[in-house]
Design a protein around this motif. Sequence first.
Motif, PDB file in Angstrom:
ATOM      1  N   ARG A 386       0.812  -1.241  -0.145  1.00 20.70           N
ATOM      2  CA  ARG A 386      -0.095  -0.131   0.111  1.00 20.70           C
ATOM      3  C   ARG A 386       0.606   1.270   0.006  1.00 20.70           C
ATOM      4  NH1 ARG A 386      -3.745  -1.271   5.154  1.00 20.70           N
ATOM      5  NH2 ARG A 386      -1.350  -2.059   5.678  1.00 20.70           N
ATOM      6  N   THR A 387       2.131   1.370   0.709  1.00 19.28           N
ATOM      7  CA  THR A 387       2.880   2.438   0.868  1.00 19.28           C
ATOM      8  C   THR A 387       4.162   2.305   0.048  1.00 19.28           C
ATOM      9  OG1 THR A 387       1.747   2.914   2.782  1.00 19.28           O
ATOM     10  CG2 THR A 387       3.869   4.156   2.236  1.00 19.28           C
ATOM     11  N   PRO A 388       4.315   2.833  -1.200  1.00 11.75           N
ATOM     12  CA  PRO A 388       5.715   2.657  -1.650  1.00 11.75           C
ATOM     13  C   PRO A 388       6.600   3.421  -1.060  1.00 11.75           C
ATOM     14  CG  PRO A 388       4.244   4.453  -2.572  1.00 11.75           C
ATOM     15  CD  PRO A 388       3.424   3.831  -1.701  1.00 11.75           C
ATOM     16  N   PRO A 389       7.939   2.979  -1.377  1.00  9.87           N
ATOM     17  CA  PRO A 389       9.098   3.687  -0.710  1.00  9.87           C
ATOM     18  C   PRO A 389       9.211   5.043  -1.228  1.00  9.87           C
ATOM     19  CG  PRO A 389       9.855   2.213  -2.585  1.00  9.87           C
ATOM     20  CD  PRO A 389       8.564   1.945  -2.296  1.00  9.87           C
ATOM     21  N   VAL A 390       9.820   6.179  -0.370  1.00 12.81           N
ATOM     22  CA  VAL A 390       9.952   7.483  -0.583  1.00 12.81           C
ATOM     23  C   VAL A 390      11.337   8.057  -0.274  1.00 12.81           C
ATOM     24  CG1 VAL A 390       8.986   9.917  -0.103  1.00 12.81           C
ATOM     25  CG2 VAL A 390       7.619   7.870  -0.218  1.00 12.81           C
ATOM     26  N   VAL A 391      11.965   8.814  -1.061  1.00 15.12           N
ATOM     27  CA  VAL A 391      13.426   9.510  -0.576  1.00 15.12           C
ATOM     28  C   VAL A 391      12.777  10.821  -0.113  1.00 15.12           C
ATOM     29  CG1 VAL A 391      15.366  10.370  -1.552  1.00 15.12           C
ATOM     30  CG2 VAL A 391      14.556   8.129  -2.261  1.00 15.12           C
ATOM     31  N   GLU A 392      13.338  11.376   0.889  1.00 14.04           N
ATOM     32  CA  GLU A 392      13.025  12.561   1.475  1.00 14.04           C
ATOM     33  C   GLU A 392      14.422  13.245   1.601  1.00 14.04           C
ATOM     34  OE1 GLU A 392      11.705  12.031   5.315  1.00 14.04           O
ATOM     35  OE2 GLU A 392       9.708  11.303   4.813  1.00 14.04           O
ATOM     36  N   LEU A 393      14.329  14.726   1.230  1.00 14.40           N
ATOM     37  CA  LEU A 393      15.486  15.669   1.037  1.00 14.40           C
ATOM     38  C   LEU A 393      15.061  16.663   2.235  1.00 14.40           C
ATOM     39  CD1 LEU A 393      18.091  16.707   0.221  1.00 14.40           C
ATOM     40  CD2 LEU A 393      16.818  17.868  -1.689  1.00 14.40           C
ATOM     41  N   HIS A 394      15.762  16.890   3.352  1.00 12.67           N
ATOM     42  CA  HIS A 394      15.841  17.778   4.304  1.00 12.67           C
ATOM     43  C   HIS A 394      16.734  19.012   3.926  1.00 12.67           C
ATOM     44  CE1 HIS A 394      12.853  15.098   6.868  1.00 12.67           C
ATOM     45  NE2 HIS A 394      13.390  14.464   6.201  1.00 12.67           N
ATOM     46  N   VAL A 395      16.035  20.086   3.914  1.00  9.79           N
ATOM     47  CA  VAL A 395      16.929  21.312   3.852  1.00  9.79           C
ATOM     48  C   VAL A 395      16.444  22.055   5.256  1.00  9.79           C
ATOM     49  CG1 VAL A 395      17.390  23.626   2.777  1.00  9.79           C
ATOM     50  CG2 VAL A 395      17.016  21.428   1.695  1.00  9.79           C
ATOM     51  N   THR A 396      17.179  22.151   6.276  1.00  7.95           N
ATOM     52  CA  THR A 396      17.244  22.572   7.678  1.00  7.95           C
ATOM     53  C   THR A 396      17.879  23.658   8.040  1.00  7.95           C
ATOM     54  OG1 THR A 396      16.613  20.358   8.217  1.00  7.95           O
ATOM     55  CG2 THR A 396      16.728  21.805  10.034  1.00  7.95           C
ATOM     56  N   ASP A 454      12.288  23.282   8.705  1.00 11.30           N
ATOM     57  CA  ASP A 454      12.796  21.897   8.059  1.00 11.30           C
ATOM     58  C   ASP A 454      11.914  21.648   6.680  1.00 11.30           C
ATOM     59  OD1 ASP A 454      13.947  19.594   7.252  1.00 11.30           O
ATOM     60  OD2 ASP A 454      12.935  18.196   8.994  1.00 11.30           O
ATOM     61  N   ALA A 455      12.515  22.012   5.458  1.00 10.89           N
ATOM     62  CA  ALA A 455      11.679  21.930   4.374  1.00 10.89           C
ATOM     63  C   ALA A 455      12.037  20.353   3.869  1.00 10.89           C
ATOM     64  CB  ALA A 455      12.222  22.868   3.457  1.00 10.89           C
ATOM     65  N   VAL A 456      10.850  19.545   3.735  1.00  9.80           N
ATOM     66  CA  VAL A 456      10.984  18.074   3.400  1.00  9.80           C
ATOM     67  C   VAL A 456      10.438  18.021   2.031  1.00  9.80           C
ATOM     68  CG1 VAL A 456      10.479  15.936   4.096  1.00  9.80           C
ATOM     69  CG2 VAL A 456      10.765  17.762   5.946  1.00  9.80           C
ATOM     70  N   VAL A 457      11.287  17.635   0.944  1.00  9.26           N
ATOM     71  CA  VAL A 457      10.846  17.377  -0.381  1.00  9.26           C
ATOM     72  C   VAL A 457      10.939  15.769  -0.296  1.00  9.26           C
ATOM     73  CG1 VAL A 457      11.526  17.531  -2.796  1.00  9.26           C
ATOM     74  CG2 VAL A 457      11.715  19.332  -1.011  1.00  9.26           C
ATOM     75  N   ARG A 458       9.694  15.160  -0.883  1.00  7.35           N
ATOM     76  CA  ARG A 458       9.723  13.948  -0.903  1.00  7.35           C
ATOM     77  C   ARG A 458       9.262  13.251  -2.430  1.00  7.35           C
ATOM     78  NH1 ARG A 458       6.484  15.528   3.595  1.00  7.35           N
ATOM     79  NH2 ARG A 458       7.230  14.209   5.419  1.00  7.35           N
ATOM     80  N   LEU A 459      10.231  12.704  -2.702  1.00  5.26           N
ATOM     81  CA  LEU A 459      10.197  11.878  -4.106  1.00  5.26           C
ATOM     82  C   LEU A 459      10.242  10.677  -4.396  1.00  5.26           C
ATOM     83  CD1 LEU A 459      13.109  14.504  -5.103  1.00  5.26           C
ATOM     84  CD2 LEU A 459      10.588  14.926  -6.006  1.00  5.26           C
ATOM     85  N   ARG A 460       9.947  10.245  -5.335  1.00  3.79           N
ATOM     86  CA  ARG A 460       9.885   8.663  -5.704  1.00  3.79           C
ATOM     87  C   ARG A 460      11.083   8.326  -6.050  1.00  3.79           C
ATOM     88  NH1 ARG A 460       6.411   7.923 -10.673  1.00  3.79           N
ATOM     89  NH2 ARG A 460       7.133   9.888 -10.955  1.00  3.79           N
ATOM     90  N   PRO A 461      11.580   7.235  -5.460  1.00  3.08           N
ATOM     91  CA  PRO A 461      13.094   6.392  -5.685  1.00  3.08           C
ATOM     92  C   PRO A 461      12.844   5.944  -7.211  1.00  3.08           C
ATOM     93  CG  PRO A 461      11.870   5.194  -4.213  1.00  3.08           C
ATOM     94  CD  PRO A 461      11.171   6.178  -4.469  1.00  3.08           C
TER      95      PRO A 461
END
Length: 500
Positions: A386-396, A454-461
């Motif tokens: 149900r939940t696919p993997p996600v890559v998170e980029l944090h700019v803090t 904390d700006a979190v950008v979530r993208l698909r691997p």
Amino acid sequence: MNRRLLLSHLSLILLVLLALEVPFGLVYARSEQSRFASTAEQGAMTLAEVCEDKVERGLATDLPEFARNYARRTGSRVIVTDRRGVVMTDTTRATTAGTDLSAEPDIATALHGGPTTGTRTDPASYGGTLFATAPGGSGNAILCAVRTLYPLAAVARKERAMWTALAVVGLGVLAAVTLIGFTLARSITRPVRALERATAQLSDGRLTDPPATDRGPPELRRLAASFTRAATRLQHLLRAQQAFASEASHQLKTPLTALRLRLENFEPHLAPCAQDSLDEAICEVERLSRMVQGLLALARSENAAITPEAVDLDAVVADRAAIWAAFAGEQHVDIAVAGAKAGPVWAVPGALEQIIDNLLSNALRVSPPGTAITLAARTTPGDGGRTPPVVELHVTDEGPGMTEAERQRAFDRFWRAADAHHDGTGLGLTMVQQLTRASGGEIALDAAPRSGLDAVVRLRPARASATRNGSAALPEIPPPHLCSTDSNRSMIEGSPGRQP
């Protein structure tokens, strides 16, 4: 849709066939058994009358031959007893002559003048045996009793043949109905499939194959005509917007550039007390120029049909951190790269660089000297379904941060916090959100663990072996200049408010 229509059609036909064939088969089997039993009973009674006549005339010795002839002719077994129930003859010789059968119910009933018909289990006969027992005589003058036994295998074969015929007929009907239903379903859904293709083309930016308006049911024809009109109108509006974006970029740059030059030409002729006002006017012209260019770039990015491709997130993060390190050093702010290797992610061409540039510009504007901005990548594994993997980029950053209400409004166009002290146009985060969503991801603003944002950008691997697909280039977003007398730095436009 074809499958659903066909299954519903076949289900209805199958119910009708079952409702018709099953009762018919049961009635046929019952009538065949009743007819067979009636024939056997009539034969037994006729045979009993003949046996009675022979016994009465003293011709009992003729009974065995007569019974065997009857048994061969009818395919039955015949047992004849005298008035006491003692066997006189058995055509199969399974029961020897002289055996007393008077205790058996059917023989006892026959000796009292009553016929009997029924079935019994016979291991030697497939499907059991039908017996018909009749008295030879009437009233108190019962001279003999006749039992005839018929194997039910013949009746069972007829019933099986009947059920086979019904099954073949049913399968034939289902096959014919399947062919007819499939043809009808395809004819009904053909306009729907045409609408689906047209919708997919329109979502890609251009409708090249509009659906036919003269095929299918009247409702679908009207729907196709309405869709074609709406798609044509939408394409016209998109072309007009694209034409405006391309033409306005040229028409608006010239007067703004001329206005700035004229203002700068006033500088030698102004009194020193008016110098600050001139600098502020030039700064506002530059800010207006950046706002116009940002709006045009945002419009072009919204109109363009861009396909995401595999981009090495680690390489882009390292490259942008190295470029921004010099600008950050002028403000005594460090840029640190942390976290594990994230690998490739799906992003539209050039979007990842612009996203990081905007977020770093925003973070740098609010970071006090002596603090650090951290870029950290992290992969969140999915649950396998149900939940696919996600890559998170944090700019803090370690700036003043934002309230919950400000974070909710930060992506609105032109919105800026009431206490903003820089010349941002309020379009930075709007463009970041647009580029992230075009890449199939999401962006969120969270409070940093200690302070700041904390700006979190979530993208698909993406797989490491993913190939690069051909796609349209992302419209260039020009880097507006910070209006400052202390620095000549050129930065990407920041977000509204105190934070990106």
